[in-house]
Design an enzyme around this catalytic site. Structure first.
Site, PDB file in Angstrom:
ATOM      1  N   ASN A 140      68.342   8.917 -15.652  1.00  0.00           N
ATOM      2  CA  ASN A 140      69.650   8.912 -14.755  1.00  0.00           C
ATOM      3  C   ASN A 140      70.389  10.185 -15.138  1.00  0.00           C
ATOM      4  OD1 ASN A 140      69.622   6.984 -12.703  1.00  0.00           O
ATOM      5  ND2 ASN A 140      69.693   5.359 -14.368  1.00  0.00           N
ATOM      6  N   HIS A 190      71.065   6.154  -5.672  1.00  0.00           N
ATOM      7  CA  HIS A 190      72.174   5.238  -6.091  1.00  0.00           C
ATOM      8  C   HIS A 190      73.312   5.227  -5.157  1.00  0.00           C
ATOM      9  CE1 HIS A 190      71.384   4.523 -10.769  1.00  0.00           C
ATOM     10  NE2 HIS A 190      70.278   4.028  -9.601  1.00  0.00           N
ATOM     11  N   TYR A 237      75.046   0.228  -6.060  1.00  0.00           N
ATOM     12  CA  TYR A 237      75.922   1.156  -6.376  1.00  0.00           C
ATOM     13  C   TYR A 237      76.968   1.528  -5.474  1.00  0.00           C
ATOM     14  CZ  TYR A 237      72.716   1.706 -10.324  1.00  0.00           C
ATOM     15  OH  TYR A 237      71.987   1.293 -11.634  1.00  0.00           O
TER      16      TYR A 237
END
Length: 414
Positions: A140, A190, A237
């Site tokens: 990420n 996300h 998210y």
């Protein structure tokens, strides 16, 4: 087939190994600079493969060049700065009234600044020592890291476990095998919505929302009435956007996820050293990353086997979302072949979704520029462009604070 995992000392790795046991591997190479973690994780990985009757050897090394040499695929799962850096990502933004999260907002930018140069260095070495290898990025923020890899010309695909997690949960709610369920998943990493759920080709999303709204809203962390109004399944998210102030209030004064994960990792690594343990421990589910192994195995198998099946990945936009540039990176269903993923057409995103996607994409462009060229002003510009910051004073303050906190990981800031 040789497969390398860069960041192989991660406590995630046994989750990955469980799935990799289904691939025709000859060698699984775990690459990590931390010898202690490698020994613990590598030992468990070897016992897990042996229990599964898999003939692959598990090799552990801190030598990146040797580890990736000759690999058919390289999985990258790095955390530059460890949980200590994550803790800063989750706390510094709170002082400015901004959400503290490691993959989005100010914390996500800090992680990108630390991570992009390191992953690009890994990729350059893969290109030298395994030029035909596919790089599968699980690091990420996946969208930004994947774009960095693609812009640099690498054979790379970004992977996240959110889509497969939603698919598996939807299949369970429907009482169906996962292979019968296909998602209309679209957006950015996300930052996605599932606007269609097909069961054997028939639309069942309205039925899911009618019959299982409580379960769906709980997984999204959002009120059921709001999810029903959306008429879609939002990524977990999205709560950081739709309920920003409530999340900030919850985070203030509570232990950070980094603190909880650091304690969990200590326990997991201790358990991994038990010579009798030859399966992933139940507590690993608390670490996150559910179904990561399933997603990784599917993707690697399809890239190397030219299967032509459809999977949700992070890929060049092309024309999938026509309001974005062709070279932006999106998270959409794509057909996976030996030549790489090809994004499939996506029904037009409604303005409610398209506006946020365009906003965050602009931020991601600026974030990548800051990660590649450095400079506090570039960091501040990216923060100003992010909808979770978006104001001059917090952007300027956070830019100074994040750069100062991560100076050891940012050569341009020393």
């Amino acid at each position: 087939m040789r497969l390398a995992v860069v960041g192989g000392g991660s406590t995630y790795t046994p989750e990955l190994v469980e799935g990799l046991a289904r691939l025709p591997l000859s060698e699984l190479v775990l690459v990590d600079p931390d010898a202690g973690r490698l020994e613990a994780v590598g030992g468990l990985a070897a016992r897990m493969l042996a229990r599964a009757g898999h003939p692959a050897r598990v090799l552990c090394t801190s030598d990146l060049d040797a580890g990736v040499a000759g690999a058919a695929a390289v999985l990258v799962q790095l955390r530059v700065g460890g949980q200590a850096a994550r803790h800063r990502d989750e706390t510094l933004p709170l002082a400015c009234g901004c959400v503290g999260q490691e993959t989005t907002g100010a914390g996500g930018l800090a992680k990108a600044l630390r991570t992009v140069p390191v992953v690009l260095d890994v990729a350059e070495r893969v290109a030298r020592h395994a030029p035909d290898a596919w790089i599968v990025d699980f690091t990420n923020p996946v969208g930004i890291v994947t774009r960095a890899l693609l812009d640099a010309g690498h054979r790379a695909v970004g992977l996240c476990n959110v889509a497969i997690g939603v698919q598996r949960r939807a299949a369970a709610l429907l009482g169906a095998a996962p292979g019968r369920v296909r998602l209309g998943h679209a957006g950015l990493n996300h930052l996605t919505w599932v606007r269609s759920v097909l069961l054997d080709g028939a639309e069942v999303l309205p039925r899911l929302l009618d019959e299982h709204l409580d379960e769906i809203s709980a997984a999204a962390g959002l009120p059921g009435a709001f999810v029903r109004r959306l008429g879609a399944i939002p990524s977990y998210y999205l709560r950081y956007y739709y309920d920003h102030d409530r999340v900030v209030a919850e985070q203030r004064g509570a232990p950070t996820r980094a603190e909880r994960v650091a304690a969990l990792e200590r326990d997991l690594l201790a358990s991994y050293t038990d010579p009798a343990l030859d399966t992933k421990p139940e507590r690993l589910s608390e670490r996150g990353g559910a179904f990561y192994s399933e997603a990784a195995v599917q993707l690697v198998g399809s890239l190397l086997g030219d299967r032509g099946d459809v999977q949700v990945v992070n890929v060049r936009n092309g024309g999938a979302l026509p309001f974005l540039d062709a070279d932006d990176v999106v998270e959409v269903p794509a057909r996976i072949t030996a030549s790489g993923p090809v994004p499939l057409p996506v029904p037009p995103l409604e303005p409610l979704y398209a506006g946020l996607v365009a906003h965050v994409t602009a931020y991601e462009r600026l974030a990548l520029d800051a990660a590649l060229r450095g400079g506090v002003d570039r960091v501040a510009a990216a923060l100003l462009a992010h909808p979770l910051v978006g104001q001059r004073e917090p952007a300027e303050r956070l830019a100074r604070d994040l750069v100062a906190a991560d100076r050891e990981h940012l050569p341009w800031a020393r």
